[in-house]
Design a protein around this motif. Structure first.
Motif, PDB file in Angstrom:
ATOM      1  N   HIS A 135      -7.415  -2.814   3.434  1.00 26.18           N
ATOM      2  CA  HIS A 135      -7.114  -1.398   3.700  1.00 26.18           C
ATOM      3  C   HIS A 135      -6.144  -1.284   4.879  1.00 26.18           C
ATOM      4  CE1 HIS A 135      -7.430   2.785   3.529  1.00 26.18           C
ATOM      5  NE2 HIS A 135      -8.738   2.962   3.565  1.00 26.18           N
ATOM      6  N   SER A 152       2.768   1.086  -7.257  1.00 29.53           N
ATOM      7  CA  SER A 152       3.017   0.239  -6.088  1.00 29.53           C
ATOM      8  C   SER A 152       3.723  -1.054  -6.485  1.00 29.53           C
ATOM      9  CB  SER A 152       1.706  -0.086  -5.372  1.00 29.53           C
ATOM     10  OG  SER A 152       1.121   1.069  -4.833  1.00 29.53           O
ATOM     11  N   GLU A 200       0.890  -1.172   0.000  1.00 30.58           N
ATOM     12  CA  GLU A 200       0.000   0.000   0.000  1.00 30.58           C
ATOM     13  C   GLU A 200       0.921   1.213   0.000  1.00 30.58           C
ATOM     14  OE1 GLU A 200      -1.825   2.824  -0.066  1.00 30.58           O
ATOM     15  OE2 GLU A 200      -3.523   1.694   0.736  1.00 30.58           O
ATOM     16  N   PHE A 210      -3.676   0.691   5.429  1.00 32.27           N
ATOM     17  CA  PHE A 210      -3.306   2.050   5.834  1.00 32.27           C
ATOM     18  C   PHE A 210      -4.020   2.447   7.119  1.00 32.27           C
ATOM     19  CE2 PHE A 210      -1.703   6.234   4.219  1.00 32.27           C
ATOM     20  CZ  PHE A 210      -2.270   7.057   5.173  1.00 32.27           C
ATOM     21  N   LYS A 240      -9.548   5.708  -0.289  1.00 34.79           N
ATOM     22  CA  LYS A 240      -9.275   4.945  -1.491  1.00 34.79           C
ATOM     23  C   LYS A 240     -10.553   4.740  -2.308  1.00 34.79           C
ATOM     24  CE  LYS A 240      -6.641   1.376  -1.096  1.00 34.79           C
ATOM     25  NZ  LYS A 240      -6.000   0.105  -0.669  1.00 34.79           N
TER      26      LYS A 240
END
Length: 282
Positions: free
Chosen positions: A243, A214, A176, A245, A258
């Motif tokens: 997810h 990425s 990520e 993050f 996102k």
């Protein structure tokens, strides 16, 4: 081990290290600025430490926010290699979202090198601009909102040190890269930046399994680790997916909007591995 638990250990491990000089870089176009970029800047100014500088690469948009902590750079004038890359591959469908396997249609982010090249060339240019003046350069996706005061101690703890060239959110698949911290004092930082650019300019990305930033970042990281050229700090978990993050320590201060979360203005409770205590998530 959950990403949250991993981070708690990371923070305590580096608690005694001296403070660093930090810069942040992001980029957006006109629509991006209107939908999320302006909010990214405003919340940065509200919640980040006063001595952290934000470099913004603006594409065909005037940023009306004026603050000494925000440096606005005209993308059209400052990134000639980006525009060279776009000219070379703008008519190549496999650089514009078409699945080379013939399976994923013609609008798939995994093969949209043109779209993600903005980020790549902004990072490499910012590395050159900030070396010597700062210790860490953080790439931050512009669809990120800062929702809580972001302590300097946490930013220091997340930074790559010594032979760590970058710090990133690893997970089961490719990283990520909504947050990547670059060690501007590393001996191979220029080499990394050159590899990042040349992966696109040379056309090498067309031979890779995927070509978004990425995946290309991850390919370079693995090669440098294999050759012993650099180490990297892992901010996530190899067992994590989804997810990551907001499920890391970053979620206590930032929210990464996102995809269609941009229109909602917030990530979803279903994105969390477990409930968070911060007011934003309640």
């Amino acid at each position: 081990m959950s990403a949250t638990v991993f981070f708690k250990g990371l923070v305590s491990r580096f608690a005694s290290t001296p403070p660093l000089r930090h810069a942040v870089v992001t980029t957006f176009h006109k629509k991006g600025y209107e939908v999320y970029g302006k909010r990214c800047i405003e919340t940065f100014l509200q919640y980040w430490p006063d001595d952290v500088t934000l470099f913004v690469y603006a594409e065909d948009v005037e940023v009306e926010i004026e603050d000494a902590r925000v440096v606005v750079i005209d993308q059209a004038q400052s990134l000639p290699r980006l525009h060279k890359f776009r000219a070379l591959y703008r008519d190549n469908p496999f650089a514009n979202g078409t699945d080379p396997r013939g399976k994923g249609g013609s609008n798939n982010f995994r093969w949209d090198a043109i779209r993600f090249s903005n980020k790549v060339f902004a990072v490499t240019d910012a590395i050159e601009r900030t070396k010597g003046a700062f210790d860490q350069l953080v790439w931050l996706d512009a669809d990120t909102v800062t929702h809580t005061v972001f302590p300097r101690k946490i930013i220091d703890n997340l930074a790559p040190r010594k032979n760590q060239l970058a710090a990133y959110l690893n997970r089961k698949s490719y990283p990520e890269c909504g947050w990547v911290g670059y060690n501007l004092n590393h001996a191979r930082i220029d080499d990394f930046a050159d590899r990042f650019e040349q992966s696109y300019l040379s056309g090498r990305f067309l031979k890779m399994k995927e070509s978004h930033d990425s995946y290309v970042f991850w390919d370079i990281v693995k090669d440098m680790e294999k050759k012993g050229e650099a180490e990297f700090k892992y901010l996530g978990s190899d067992s994590a997916s989804g997810h990551i993050f907001i499920n890391s320590v970053l979620g206590g201060y930032l929210d990464h909007l996102k995809g269609d979360r941009k229109s909602d203005g917030k990530s979803r409770s279903a994105d969390l591995y477990e409930k968070r205590k911060e007011a934003w998530w309640r």
